[in-house]
Scaffold this motif. Structure first.
Motif, PDB file in Angstrom:
ATOM      1  N   THR A  79       4.105   7.767   7.165  1.00 11.12           N
ATOM      2  CA  THR A  79       4.122   9.074   6.506  1.00 11.12           C
ATOM      3  C   THR A  79       5.000  10.055   7.274  1.00 11.12           C
ATOM      4  O   THR A  79       5.797  10.794   6.686  1.00 11.12           O
ATOM      5  N   LEU A  81      -4.657   0.470  11.133  1.00 14.06           N
ATOM      6  CA  LEU A  81      -4.045   0.659   9.819  1.00 14.06           C
ATOM      7  C   LEU A  81      -3.794   2.138   9.535  1.00 14.06           C
ATOM      8  O   LEU A  81      -2.760   2.514   8.983  1.00 14.06           O
ATOM      9  N   GLY A  82      -4.746   2.978   9.916  1.00 14.55           N
ATOM     10  CA  GLY A  82      -4.585   4.418   9.724  1.00 14.55           C
ATOM     11  C   GLY A  82      -3.426   4.983  10.529  1.00 14.55           C
ATOM     12  O   GLY A  82      -2.656   5.813  10.041  1.00 14.55           O
ATOM     13  N   SER A  99      -0.202   3.866   8.923  1.00 16.03           N
ATOM     14  CA  SER A  99       0.011   4.661   7.722  1.00 16.03           C
ATOM     15  C   SER A  99       0.546   6.044   8.083  1.00 16.03           C
ATOM     16  O   SER A  99       1.472   6.557   7.449  1.00 16.03           O
ATOM     17  N   LEU A 155      -2.665   6.103   3.731  1.00 18.10           N
ATOM     18  CA  LEU A 155      -3.721   5.163   3.362  1.00 18.10           C
ATOM     19  C   LEU A 155      -5.060   5.706   3.851  1.00 18.10           C
ATOM     20  O   LEU A 155      -5.353   5.655   5.039  1.00 18.10           O
ATOM     21  N   GLN A 184      -8.899   5.918   4.873  1.00 18.68           N
ATOM     22  CA  GLN A 184      -9.705   4.899   5.535  1.00 18.68           C
ATOM     23  C   GLN A 184     -10.579   4.128   4.554  1.00 18.68           C
ATOM     24  O   GLN A 184     -10.719   2.915   4.671  1.00 18.68           O
ATOM     25  N   ARG A 244       1.427   5.190   1.066  1.00 17.44           N
ATOM     26  CA  ARG A 244       1.031   6.015   2.194  1.00 17.44           C
ATOM     27  C   ARG A 244       0.776   7.423   1.706  1.00 17.44           C
ATOM     28  O   ARG A 244       1.388   7.834   0.730  1.00 17.44           O
ATOM     29  N   ASP A 253      -9.973   3.499   1.421  1.00 20.86           N
ATOM     30  CA  ASP A 253      -9.110   2.586   0.677  1.00 20.86           C
ATOM     31  C   ASP A 253      -8.761   1.374   1.531  1.00 20.86           C
ATOM     32  O   ASP A 253      -8.745   0.241   1.040  1.00 20.86           O
ATOM     33  N   ALA A 254      -8.480   1.607   2.798  1.00 16.42           N
ATOM     34  CA  ALA A 254      -8.173   0.506   3.719  1.00 16.42           C
ATOM     35  C   ALA A 254      -9.385  -0.420   3.852  1.00 16.42           C
ATOM     36  O   ALA A 254      -9.239  -1.648   3.828  1.00 16.42           O
ATOM     37  N   MET A 294      -9.654  -2.526   0.761  1.00 12.61           N
ATOM     38  CA  MET A 294      -8.635  -3.580   0.770  1.00 12.61           C
ATOM     39  C   MET A 294      -9.073  -4.747   1.644  1.00 12.61           C
ATOM     40  O   MET A 294      -8.928  -5.907   1.252  1.00 12.61           O
ATOM     41  N   VAL A 334       0.840  -1.197   0.000  1.00 14.66           N
ATOM     42  CA  VAL A 334       0.000   0.000   0.000  1.00 14.66           C
ATOM     43  C   VAL A 334       0.872   1.242   0.000  1.00 14.66           C
ATOM     44  O   VAL A 334       1.964   1.248   0.538  1.00 14.66           O
TER      45      VAL A 334
END
Length: 90
Positions: free
Chosen positions: A59, A51-52, A55, A15, A17, A13, A19-20, A23, A11
């Motif tokens: 970043t 995940l956020g 990410s 990412l 939410q 970065r 899009d996550a 996925m 993925v």
């Protein structure tokens, strides 16, 4: 990259939410996360939050070249996700 249930995804970065979420829903193993085999579904929002945050970490620190969480525990019912072990490479 991440490897849920022995599946690798790469993925970019940051990412977003949505899009996550997309996925997660595309994973062949998503049924296990959503409550298959008589088990409760995991808290999808807690997983997306984790995940956020990962990410955002990637970043904020572009020198991170690899991050491995094994395992990342996700529970039902509003309990935050928990990384039991992590390895980070710069």
């Amino acid at each position: 990259m991440w490897k849920p249930f022995k599946m690798w995804l790469c993925v970019l970065r940051p990412l977003p939410q949505e899009d996550a979420r997309e996925m997660l829903h595309e994973l062949k193993s998503f049924a296990l996360l959503s409550g298959a085999r008589g088990k409760q579904a995991v808290d999808e929002n807690a997983l997306l939050e984790a995940l956020g945050r990962l990410s955002q970490l990637a970043t904020d620190f572009p020198q991170i070249s690899e991050l491995d969480l094994n395992p990342l525990l996700v529970y039902p019912g509003g309990i935050p996700a928990l990384a039991v072990d992590a390895r980070l490479s710069l």
